[in-house]
Motif scaffolding. Structure first.
Motif, PDB file in Angstrom:
ATOM      1  N   GLU A 164     -16.550  13.680 -23.572  1.00 15.25           N
ATOM      2  CA  GLU A 164     -17.841  14.051 -23.307  1.00 15.25           C
ATOM      3  C   GLU A 164     -18.184  15.315 -23.516  1.00 15.25           C
ATOM      4  N   LYS A 165     -17.191  16.182 -22.864  1.00 16.48           N
ATOM      5  CA  LYS A 165     -17.593  17.582 -23.039  1.00 16.48           C
ATOM      6  C   LYS A 165     -17.217  18.200 -24.351  1.00 16.48           C
ATOM      7  N   ARG A 166     -16.307  17.710 -24.915  1.00 11.32           N
ATOM      8  CA  ARG A 166     -15.946  18.137 -26.268  1.00 11.32           C
ATOM      9  C   ARG A 166     -16.866  17.594 -27.570  1.00 11.32           C
ATOM     10  N   ILE A 167     -17.267  16.378 -27.421  1.00  6.02           N
ATOM     11  CA  ILE A 167     -18.192  15.809 -28.344  1.00  6.02           C
ATOM     12  C   ILE A 167     -19.415  16.788 -28.764  1.00  6.02           C
ATOM     13  N   ILE A 168     -19.859  17.277 -27.871  1.00  2.00           N
ATOM     14  CA  ILE A 168     -21.097  17.865 -27.964  1.00  2.00           C
ATOM     15  C   ILE A 168     -21.032  18.800 -29.059  1.00  2.00           C
ATOM     16  N   GLY A 169     -20.213  19.796 -28.812  1.00  2.00           N
ATOM     17  CA  GLY A 169     -19.777  20.895 -29.918  1.00  2.00           C
ATOM     18  C   GLY A 169     -19.387  20.304 -31.184  1.00  2.00           C
ATOM     19  N   VAL A 170     -18.813  19.315 -31.292  1.00  2.00           N
ATOM     20  CA  VAL A 170     -18.325  18.663 -32.657  1.00  2.00           C
ATOM     21  C   VAL A 170     -19.410  17.993 -33.252  1.00  2.00           C
ATOM     22  N   GLN A 171     -20.441  17.202 -32.459  1.00  2.00           N
ATOM     23  CA  GLN A 171     -21.740  16.782 -33.087  1.00  2.00           C
ATOM     24  C   GLN A 171     -22.655  17.950 -33.576  1.00  2.00           C
ATOM     25  N   LYS A 172     -22.508  19.051 -33.043  1.00  2.00           N
ATOM     26  CA  LYS A 172     -23.491  20.095 -33.659  1.00  2.00           C
ATOM     27  C   LYS A 172     -22.808  20.734 -34.951  1.00  2.00           C
ATOM     28  N   LYS A 173     -21.449  20.749 -35.226  1.00  2.00           N
ATOM     29  CA  LYS A 173     -20.985  21.119 -36.264  1.00  2.00           C
ATOM     30  C   LYS A 173     -21.093  20.169 -37.262  1.00  2.00           C
ATOM     31  N   ALA A 174     -20.819  18.872 -37.010  1.00  2.00           N
ATOM     32  CA  ALA A 174     -21.179  17.874 -37.944  1.00  2.00           C
ATOM     33  C   ALA A 174     -22.669  17.891 -38.508  1.00  2.00           C
ATOM     34  N   GLN A 175     -23.522  17.855 -37.667  1.00  2.00           N
ATOM     35  CA  GLN A 175     -24.799  17.948 -38.146  1.00  2.00           C
ATOM     36  C   GLN A 175     -25.072  19.231 -39.068  1.00  2.00           C
ATOM     37  N   ALA A 176     -24.483  20.252 -38.643  1.00  2.00           N
ATOM     38  CA  ALA A 176     -24.457  21.426 -39.509  1.00  2.00           C
ATOM     39  C   ALA A 176     -23.731  21.369 -41.012  1.00  2.00           C
ATOM     40  N   GLY A 177     -23.271  19.988 -41.392  1.00  2.00           N
ATOM     41  CA  GLY A 177     -22.417  19.862 -42.460  1.00  2.00           C
ATOM     42  C   GLY A 177     -21.083  20.180 -42.522  1.00  2.00           C
ATOM     43  N   ASP A 178     -20.316  20.410 -41.452  1.00  2.00           N
ATOM     44  CA  ASP A 178     -18.830  20.579 -41.466  1.00  2.00           C
ATOM     45  C   ASP A 178     -18.266  19.345 -41.773  1.00  2.00           C
ATOM     46  N   LYS A 179     -17.599  19.125 -42.729  1.00  2.00           N
ATOM     47  CA  LYS A 179     -16.664  17.859 -43.094  1.00  2.00           C
ATOM     48  C   LYS A 179     -15.654  17.702 -42.045  1.00  2.00           C
ATOM     49  N   GLU A 180     -14.893  18.579 -41.602  1.00  2.00           N
ATOM     50  CA  GLU A 180     -14.017  18.352 -40.520  1.00  2.00           C
ATOM     51  C   GLU A 180     -14.596  17.815 -39.526  1.00  2.00           C
ATOM     52  N   SER A 181     -15.171  18.408 -38.844  1.00  2.00           N
ATOM     53  CA  SER A 181     -16.434  17.991 -37.769  1.00  2.00           C
ATOM     54  C   SER A 181     -16.827  16.403 -37.804  1.00  2.00           C
ATOM     55  N   LYS A 182     -17.193  16.242 -38.981  1.00  2.00           N
ATOM     56  CA  LYS A 182     -17.647  14.559 -39.198  1.00  2.00           C
ATOM     57  C   LYS A 182     -16.403  13.797 -39.179  1.00  2.00           C
ATOM     58  N   ALA A 183     -15.276  14.217 -39.635  1.00  2.00           N
ATOM     59  CA  ALA A 183     -14.245  13.322 -39.588  1.00  2.00           C
ATOM     60  C   ALA A 183     -13.611  13.096 -38.157  1.00  2.00           C
ATOM     61  N   ILE A 184     -13.562  14.111 -37.547  1.00  2.00           N
ATOM     62  CA  ILE A 184     -13.289  14.125 -35.744  1.00  2.00           C
ATOM     63  C   ILE A 184     -14.392  13.278 -35.225  1.00  2.00           C
ATOM     64  N   LEU A 185     -15.436  13.623 -35.569  1.00  2.00           N
ATOM     65  CA  LEU A 185     -16.731  12.734 -34.840  1.00  2.00           C
ATOM     66  C   LEU A 185     -16.622  11.070 -35.015  1.00  2.00           C
ATOM     67  N   SER A 186     -15.985  10.644 -36.198  1.00  2.00           N
ATOM     68  CA  SER A 186     -16.002   9.688 -36.682  1.00  2.00           C
ATOM     69  C   SER A 186     -14.755   8.639 -35.873  1.00  2.00           C
ATOM     70  N   VAL A 187     -13.824   9.472 -35.434  1.00  2.00           N
ATOM     71  CA  VAL A 187     -12.756   8.856 -34.604  1.00  2.00           C
ATOM     72  C   VAL A 187     -13.320   9.081 -33.149  1.00  2.00           C
ATOM     73  N   MET A 188     -13.733  10.023 -32.700  1.00  2.00           N
ATOM     74  CA  MET A 188     -14.139  10.337 -31.227  1.00  2.00           C
ATOM     75  C   MET A 188     -15.237   9.201 -30.747  1.00  2.00           C
ATOM     76  N   GLN A 189     -16.404   8.889 -31.705  1.00  2.00           N
ATOM     77  CA  GLN A 189     -17.501   8.301 -31.071  1.00  2.00           C
ATOM     78  C   GLN A 189     -17.042   6.554 -30.667  1.00  2.00           C
ATOM     79  N   PRO A 190     -16.101   6.016 -31.543  1.00  2.00           N
ATOM     80  CA  PRO A 190     -15.811   4.569 -31.004  1.00  2.00           C
ATOM     81  C   PRO A 190     -14.745   4.676 -29.861  1.00  2.00           C
ATOM     82  N   VAL A 191     -13.956   5.855 -29.669  1.00  2.00           N
ATOM     83  CA  VAL A 191     -13.126   5.767 -28.364  1.00  2.00           C
ATOM     84  C   VAL A 191     -14.203   6.231 -27.235  1.00  2.00           C
ATOM     85  N   LEU A 192     -15.005   6.776 -27.597  1.00  2.00           N
ATOM     86  CA  LEU A 192     -15.936   7.304 -26.459  1.00  2.00           C
ATOM     87  C   LEU A 192     -16.583   5.758 -25.901  1.00  2.00           C
TER      88      LEU A 192
END
Length: 326
Positions: free
Chosen positions: A101-129
């Motif tokens: 929950e602490k880490r996903i906030i920063g990843v979401q911001k980067k993903a929304q800004a279009g960062d491909k790596e962050s989008k990939a990480i987010l796709s794994v983090m969300q179902p785990v969360l």
């Protein structure tokens, strides 16, 4: 921390053929972490310190009390191995949940800004969360895709690690189990996890017998064929998806640990990084052929020595000689 030799009779047979001066068995390392109490994820007991220890290991063994008696006081006041396992699992899930929950906030911001790596990480983090919020461990949503699997591993989740239950019973229940182990067996089956039944008292007594024949005789009187430690080691090896390859000759027989799917260059790198960097080829003989034809020269004469390249996937029991160029 303790290192133990992986029991493997094949190393003895190789030693007989090559008359090796030295035997080096494969090793498994155990980290003994004191039991977590309720509230460990919030720092109760020595919680945070032990959670950090667990984060560094590859698998978790839950040693569960499955015996009655007043000599050893249970922190909860009663014996219930399923409850004890759930207590630890809950604390680990809470720690994972807080971390993500602490880490996903920063990843979401980067993903929304279009960062491909962050989008990939987010796709794994969300179902785990989501899974953790539902009260289930992260390992229940472990991805099958290799790239997603890599991201999952880099999250270093406590509940993403494979689990083995060890039922610690009294001496009378070591061979047959008891009412407590029955509950653990059912829990393990429901979760798809493995279990081993041992008696710490018996293990302590066996450890004091240096002679192997004496150990065997003692175990047989209790209806056992091998020590609980050996069974734990074997189960741990399977749990981690590990296999063994050998190098064998007059100087020594050496058992090396690898994960399933290891390529020949990667196996060479386990011995020394230079072997992998300068890998040319591997001369491979299967264990059965090595024994059947009495060593390397016999296997070579009968066409059982194979020249394998960089794409070769190693097999459990391969006896190998690596050729490399520094």
């Amino acid at each position: 921390m303790g290192r133990v030799a992986v029991p493997d009779p094949r190393i003895i047979e190789l030693e007989k053929i090559d008359k090796s001066a030295k035997l080096v068995p494969a090793q498994l390392e155990f980290v003994d972490i004191a039991g977590l109490v309720r509230g460990a994820s919030k720092g109760e007991g020595l919680g945070n310190q032990f959670l950090a220890n667990i984060r560094e290991v590859d698998a978790i063994i839950h040693v569960l009390r499955c015996f009655d008696g007043t000599d050893v006081v249970h922190v909860e006041g009663s014996v219930d191995p399923v409850r004890d396992a759930a207590t630890v699992e809950t604390e680990l899930m809470l720690a994972d949940l807080e971390s993500l929950e602490k880490r996903i906030i920063g990843v979401q911001k980067k993903a929304q800004a279009g960062d491909k790596e962050s989008k990939a990480i987010l796709s794994v983090m969300q179902p785990v969360l989501e899974t953790l919020r539902e009260g289930n461990p992260a390992r229940t949503v472990k991805p099958s895709d290799p790239e997603a699997q890599k991201i999952f591993n880099q999250l270093y989740l406590l509940t993403g690690k494979p689990v083995l239950y060890v039922c610690n019973v009294d001496e009378e229940s070591a061979a047959t189990g008891n009412k407590y182990t029955e509950k653990v067996v059912q829990m393990a089956a429901e979760q798809g996890n493995s279990y081993v039944i041992i008696s710490a008292n018996i293990e302590s007594e066996v450890a004091q017998l240096s002679d192997l024949s004496e150990q065997k005789e003692f175990l047989e009187t209790l209806g056992l064929t091998e020590t609980g430690l050996n069974r734990i080691i074997k189960a741990g090896y399977t749990l981690l998806g590990l296999e063994t390859f050998f190098t064998s000759g007059p100087k020594e027989v050496h058992a090396w640990t690898m994960t399933k799917g290891t390529t020949a260059p990667e196996a060479a790198g386990i011995i020394h990084s230079d072997f992998e960097k300068g890998f040319i080829r591997a001369e491979v003989i299967s264990y059965n052929d090595y024994i059947t034809y009495k060593g390397e020269s016999g296997a070579r004469e009968n066409g059982k020595l194979r020249q394998e390249g960089k794409s070769y996937i190693m097999h459990d029991g391969d006896v190998v000689h690596f050729l490399f160029n520094v």
